[in-house]
Design a protein around this motif. Structure first.
Motif, PDB file in Angstrom:
ATOM      1  N   ARG A 244       0.828  -1.208   0.000  1.00 39.34           N
ATOM      2  CA  ARG A 244       0.000   0.000   0.000  1.00 39.34           C
ATOM      3  C   ARG A 244       0.862   1.257   0.000  1.00 39.34           C
ATOM      4  O   ARG A 244       0.563   2.240  -0.682  1.00 39.34           O
ATOM      5  CB  ARG A 244      -0.944   0.004   1.206  1.00 39.34           C
ATOM      6  CG  ARG A 244      -2.229  -0.780   0.996  1.00 39.34           C
ATOM      7  CD  ARG A 244      -3.264  -0.416   2.047  1.00 39.34           C
ATOM      8  NE  ARG A 244      -2.855  -0.839   3.379  1.00 39.34           N
ATOM      9  CZ  ARG A 244      -3.358  -1.894   4.021  1.00 39.34           C
ATOM     10  NH1 ARG A 244      -4.277  -2.638   3.451  1.00 39.34           N
ATOM     11  NH2 ARG A 244      -2.952  -2.202   5.237  1.00 39.34           N
TER      12      ARG A 244
ATOM     13  N   GLU B 194       1.173   4.252  -2.783  1.00 37.29           N
ATOM     14  CA  GLU B 194       1.008   5.657  -2.402  1.00 37.29           C
ATOM     15  C   GLU B 194       2.169   6.518  -2.900  1.00 37.29           C
ATOM     16  O   GLU B 194       1.967   7.587  -3.491  1.00 37.29           O
ATOM     17  CB  GLU B 194       0.876   5.773  -0.885  1.00 37.29           C
ATOM     18  CG  GLU B 194       0.688   7.187  -0.412  1.00 37.29           C
ATOM     19  CD  GLU B 194      -0.048   7.290   0.900  1.00 37.29           C
ATOM     20  OE1 GLU B 194      -0.444   8.418   1.259  1.00 37.29           O
ATOM     21  OE2 GLU B 194      -0.237   6.262   1.551  1.00 37.29           O
TER      22      GLU B 194
ATOM     23  N   THR C 232       0.460  17.166  -4.204  1.00 38.68           N
ATOM     24  CA  THR C 232       0.462  16.070  -3.233  1.00 38.68           C
ATOM     25  C   THR C 232       1.465  16.406  -2.127  1.00 38.68           C
ATOM     26  O   THR C 232       2.322  17.269  -2.294  1.00 38.68           O
ATOM     27  CB  THR C 232       0.856  14.737  -3.888  1.00 38.68           C
ATOM     28  OG1 THR C 232       2.177  14.844  -4.424  1.00 38.68           O
ATOM     29  CG2 THR C 232      -0.117  14.357  -5.001  1.00 38.68           C
TER      30      THR C 232
ATOM     31  N   HIS D 288      -7.829   8.123  -7.866  1.00 33.24           N
ATOM     32  CA  HIS D 288      -7.289   8.176  -6.514  1.00 33.24           C
ATOM     33  C   HIS D 288      -7.708   6.943  -5.724  1.00 33.24           C
ATOM     34  O   HIS D 288      -6.924   6.374  -4.963  1.00 33.24           O
ATOM     35  CB  HIS D 288      -7.791   9.460  -5.834  1.00 33.24           C
ATOM     36  CG  HIS D 288      -7.326   9.641  -4.423  1.00 33.24           C
ATOM     37  ND1 HIS D 288      -7.923   9.006  -3.360  1.00 33.24           N
ATOM     38  CD2 HIS D 288      -6.326  10.411  -3.901  1.00 33.24           C
ATOM     39  CE1 HIS D 288      -7.317   9.373  -2.225  1.00 33.24           C
ATOM     40  NE2 HIS D 288      -6.349  10.226  -2.532  1.00 33.24           N
TER      41      HIS D 288
ATOM     42  N   HIS E   7      -9.722  14.200   2.285  1.00 31.63           N
ATOM     43  CA  HIS E   7      -8.413  13.994   1.653  1.00 31.63           C
ATOM     44  C   HIS E   7      -8.042  15.112   0.691  1.00 31.63           C
ATOM     45  O   HIS E   7      -6.978  15.061   0.067  1.00 31.63           O
ATOM     46  CB  HIS E   7      -8.385  12.644   0.918  1.00 31.63           C
ATOM     47  CG  HIS E   7      -8.464  11.472   1.843  1.00 31.63           C
ATOM     48  ND1 HIS E   7      -8.793  10.196   1.420  1.00 31.63           N
ATOM     49  CD2 HIS E   7      -8.260  11.377   3.181  1.00 31.63           C
ATOM     50  CE1 HIS E   7      -8.789   9.373   2.453  1.00 31.63           C
ATOM     51  NE2 HIS E   7      -8.464  10.066   3.526  1.00 31.63           N
TER      52      HIS E   7
ATOM     53  N   ASP F  41      -3.404  10.665   0.873  1.00 32.21           N
ATOM     54  CA  ASP F  41      -3.856   9.272   1.017  1.00 32.21           C
ATOM     55  C   ASP F  41      -4.103   8.589  -0.327  1.00 32.21           C
ATOM     56  O   ASP F  41      -5.243   8.335  -0.726  1.00 32.21           O
ATOM     57  CB  ASP F  41      -5.103   9.201   1.894  1.00 32.21           C
ATOM     58  CG  ASP F  41      -4.782   9.393   3.371  1.00 32.21           C
ATOM     59  OD1 ASP F  41      -3.590   9.552   3.689  1.00 32.21           O
ATOM     60  OD2 ASP F  41      -5.702   9.372   4.192  1.00 32.21           O
ATOM     61  N   TRP F  42      -3.006   8.215  -0.979  1.00 26.96           N
ATOM     62  CA  TRP F  42      -3.045   7.647  -2.325  1.00 26.96           C
ATOM     63  C   TRP F  42      -2.858   6.130  -2.357  1.00 26.96           C
ATOM     64  O   TRP F  42      -2.554   5.566  -3.408  1.00 26.96           O
ATOM     65  CB  TRP F  42      -1.962   8.311  -3.184  1.00 26.96           C
ATOM     66  CG  TRP F  42      -2.219   9.757  -3.456  1.00 26.96           C
ATOM     67  CD1 TRP F  42      -1.961  10.813  -2.635  1.00 26.96           C
ATOM     68  CD2 TRP F  42      -2.805  10.314  -4.651  1.00 26.96           C
ATOM     69  NE1 TRP F  42      -2.343  11.993  -3.234  1.00 26.96           N
ATOM     70  CE2 TRP F  42      -2.858  11.720  -4.470  1.00 26.96           C
ATOM     71  CE3 TRP F  42      -3.271   9.764  -5.843  1.00 26.96           C
ATOM     72  CZ2 TRP F  42      -3.361  12.574  -5.445  1.00 26.96           C
ATOM     73  CZ3 TRP F  42      -3.772  10.621  -6.808  1.00 26.96           C
ATOM     74  CH2 TRP F  42      -3.816  12.002  -6.604  1.00 26.96           C
ATOM     75  N   SER F  43      -3.058   5.446  -1.254  1.00 26.32           N
ATOM     76  CA  SER F  43      -2.741   4.015  -1.195  1.00 26.32           C
ATOM     77  C   SER F  43      -3.670   3.136  -2.018  1.00 26.32           C
ATOM     78  O   SER F  43      -3.368   1.964  -2.262  1.00 26.32           O
ATOM     79  CB  SER F  43      -2.738   3.534   0.260  1.00 26.32           C
ATOM     80  OG  SER F  43      -4.009   3.697   0.851  1.00 26.32           O
TER      81      SER F  43
END
Length: 248
Positions: free
Chosen positions: A31, A35, A46, A152, A159, A172-174
């Motif tokens: 994850r 991200e 970001t 996303h 977010h 929060d790009w996981s």
């Protein structure tokens, strides 16, 4: 010494804030890989990655404030919501990342997951059968072919950060990767239907509203049990169960 603030914590991951630094602790390094890679590729602001030492990723705080949160009032102006829509469109128009994202699950797999979850919600007495049945019908519109976009994958309003009427960053790009663009738009406006027109105005193209409504139902149905099991309350005013009730 700066105070340590727990931003979010459950059995899968935790995020802490110390001054202007966020520390993300995640046992699943895949994850974190997603991200970091997505933030490097995304054509929108970001957070800066400060350092990474598994299982911790340190990122800098973004300027500004979030547009609001699910179950709470929006703090952003219509212009700010439109600016967020424009930023989301810029992301969706970007070259595709290599990985599939959360918004890119196959129709067959998603339908099977949804049917299983609906059965559990009713069998375990979590939600009334008529509420589940109606929202399962609404959700059907999301189960259709779609053109892959850079998504996303977890684009909650909490977010997206703004300063005045401009977007300062997205966190929060996981869950990022190839996926259905309308999933992002639906996630972003979940529980804030009153701002959907503003977002679409900024996004700048026609949107199938039936699909947005479908994703609201689908995402909420899939989230309710997980939220309960991880210490959150989807029955709070304005949250997932209220979203489901609004489709009745």
């Amino acid at each position: 010494m700066d105070e340590v603030k727990v931003v979010v914590a459950h059995s899968e991951r935790a995020t802490l804030r110390v001054g202007d630094v966020f520390l993300k602790v995640d046992a699943d390094q895949a994850r974190i890989d997603v991200e970091v890679e997505a933030m490097a590729l995304a054509p929108v602001p970001t957070p800066e990655v400060l350092w990474r030492k598994p299982p911790v990723l340190a990122i800098a705080a973004l300027p500004g404030t979030t547009l609001g949160r699910l179950g709470g009032p929006s703090t952003g102006s219509p212009t700010a919501w439109a600016a967020a829509g424009a930023a989301i469109r810029k992301l969706h128009d970007a070259p595709l990342p290599l990985r599939p994202g959360r918004a890119g699950r196959s129709i067959i797999a998603l339908a099977a997951e949804l049917d299983d979850e609906c059965e559990l919600l009713v069998t375990n007495g979590v939600l009334p059968a008529d509420l589940v049945t109606r929202n399962r019908q609404v959700a059907e519109a999301a189960l259709r072919p779609w053109t892959p976009a850079f998504t996303h994958g977890d684009l909650q309003i909490a977010h997206v950060f703004v300063d005045g009427d401009g977007v300062t960053g997205i966190i929060d790009w996981s869950e990022a990767g190839q996926g259905d663009a309308l999933y992002d738009l639906a996630t972003f406006t979940l529980g804030h239907e009153e701002h959907l027109d503003d977002v679409i105005a900024g996004y700048g193209t026609d949107i199938d509203l039936d699909v947005i409504h479908a994703w609201w139902s689908l995402r909420s149905l899939l989230a309710v049990r997980w939220l309960i099991e991880h210490g959150f309350d989807p029955f709070s005013p304005g949250c997932e169960v209220d979203v489901l009730r609004s489709r009745m």
